[in-house]
Design an enzyme around this catalytic site. Structure first.
Site, PDB file in Angstrom:
ATOM      1  N   GLY A  23      33.059   0.578  78.007  1.00 20.65           N
ATOM      2  CA  GLY A  23      31.633   0.730  77.739  1.00 20.65           C
ATOM      3  C   GLY A  23      30.779   1.035  78.953  1.00 20.65           C
ATOM      4  O   GLY A  23      29.565   0.971  78.891  1.00 20.65           O
ATOM      5  N   TRP A  25      29.955   3.870  80.758  1.00 19.01           N
ATOM      6  CA  TRP A  25      28.953   4.930  80.655  1.00 19.01           C
ATOM      7  C   TRP A  25      27.876   4.560  79.637  1.00 19.01           C
ATOM      8  O   TRP A  25      26.697   4.843  79.843  1.00 19.01           O
ATOM      9  CB  TRP A  25      29.598   6.257  80.256  1.00 19.01           C
ATOM     10  N   ASP A  43      35.808   5.269  70.961  1.00 20.52           N
ATOM     11  CA  ASP A  43      37.062   5.085  71.675  1.00 20.52           C
ATOM     12  C   ASP A  43      38.135   4.620  70.704  1.00 20.52           C
ATOM     13  O   ASP A  43      37.836   4.079  69.637  1.00 20.52           O
ATOM     14  CB  ASP A  43      36.919   4.070  72.809  1.00 20.52           C
ATOM     15  N   ASP A  60      40.650   7.435  66.725  1.00 24.95           N
ATOM     16  CA  ASP A  60      41.291   8.480  67.517  1.00 24.95           C
ATOM     17  C   ASP A  60      40.450   9.747  67.439  1.00 24.95           C
ATOM     18  O   ASP A  60      40.320  10.357  66.373  1.00 24.95           O
ATOM     19  CB  ASP A  60      42.702   8.728  66.980  1.00 24.95           C
ATOM     20  N   ASP A 111      35.369  10.770  79.281  1.00 25.02           N
ATOM     21  CA  ASP A 111      36.371  10.409  80.273  1.00 25.02           C
ATOM     22  C   ASP A 111      37.620   9.892  79.556  1.00 25.02           C
ATOM     23  O   ASP A 111      38.267   8.968  79.993  1.00 25.02           O
ATOM     24  CB  ASP A 111      35.836   9.426  81.314  1.00 25.02           C
ATOM     25  N   LYS A 148      13.546  25.829  81.352  1.00 25.62           N
ATOM     26  CA  LYS A 148      12.306  26.491  81.754  1.00 25.62           C
ATOM     27  C   LYS A 148      12.546  27.986  81.826  1.00 25.62           C
ATOM     28  O   LYS A 148      13.680  28.443  81.845  1.00 25.62           O
ATOM     29  CB  LYS A 148      11.828  25.944  83.092  1.00 25.62           C
TER      30      LYS A 148
END
Length: 170
Positions: A23, A25, A43, A60, A111, A148
């Site tokens: 956990g 991030w 996850d 999964d 990740d 922009k």
């Protein structure tokens, strides 16, 4: 990275965290996007609750059923935010509340790592499959375009930075 590139986690943004356990991030993203933002964490392993603005899913990522569930949760979060009139700092006036780019996510963090078998070729293939699937998943879900008007920079072939794009994947 979040300090160096604040555009990764925009205020009031919608973020997907793939490979989220334990956990980390999500814990960083939650306060960055704030109470008007939302983080969806997925996850294979269980994830302890992080914050009110973090939805956790277990499964999964390579499973089409889990990807469909993730898509459903993402769509619901985007619709809820639109109903409340929430826009991220990356959203511009050209994006409409009727869907379109406004319902897409600001950031996809991944990740994920495949379970290692010790067989080098298999491990590399499994890792590449996760990367390819994450990239395919990001297509059509990330906000697109530039933040922009920088046509002059593009014509002059000046380098663009991360902060020049609406959606990003890490």
């Amino acid at each position: 990275m979040a300090k160096k590139y604040p555009c990764l986690l925009p205020k009031a943004g919608l973020v997907i965290d793939l490979g989220a356990a334990p956990g980390g991030w999500s814990q960083v993203a939650s306060p960055k996007v704030g109470s008007k933002g939302h983080v969806i964490a997925l996850d294979l392993l269980p994830i302890l609750p992080v914050a009110r603005n973090v939805t956790t899913l277990q499964g999964d990522f390579l499973s089409p059923a889990i990807q469909a569930e993730l898509e459903h949760v993402t769509t619901a979060a985007a619709a809820s935010r639109q109903k409340q009139g929430v826009t991220s700092s990356h959203q511009t006036e050209t994006e409409t509340p009727s869907g379109g780019a406004a319902s897409r996510v600001d950031t996809i963090l991944s990740d994920m790592m495949a379970n290692m078998s010790g067989i080098r070729v298999r491990d590399i293939e499994a890792s590449l499959e996760l990367c390819q699937t994450a990239l395919s998943f990001a297509q059509g879900r990330l906000k697109t375009g530039l933040t922009k008007q920088i046509e002059a920079d593009v014509e002059e072939k000046k380098a663009l930075s991360m902060k020049d794009y609406k959606g990003c994947m890490l």
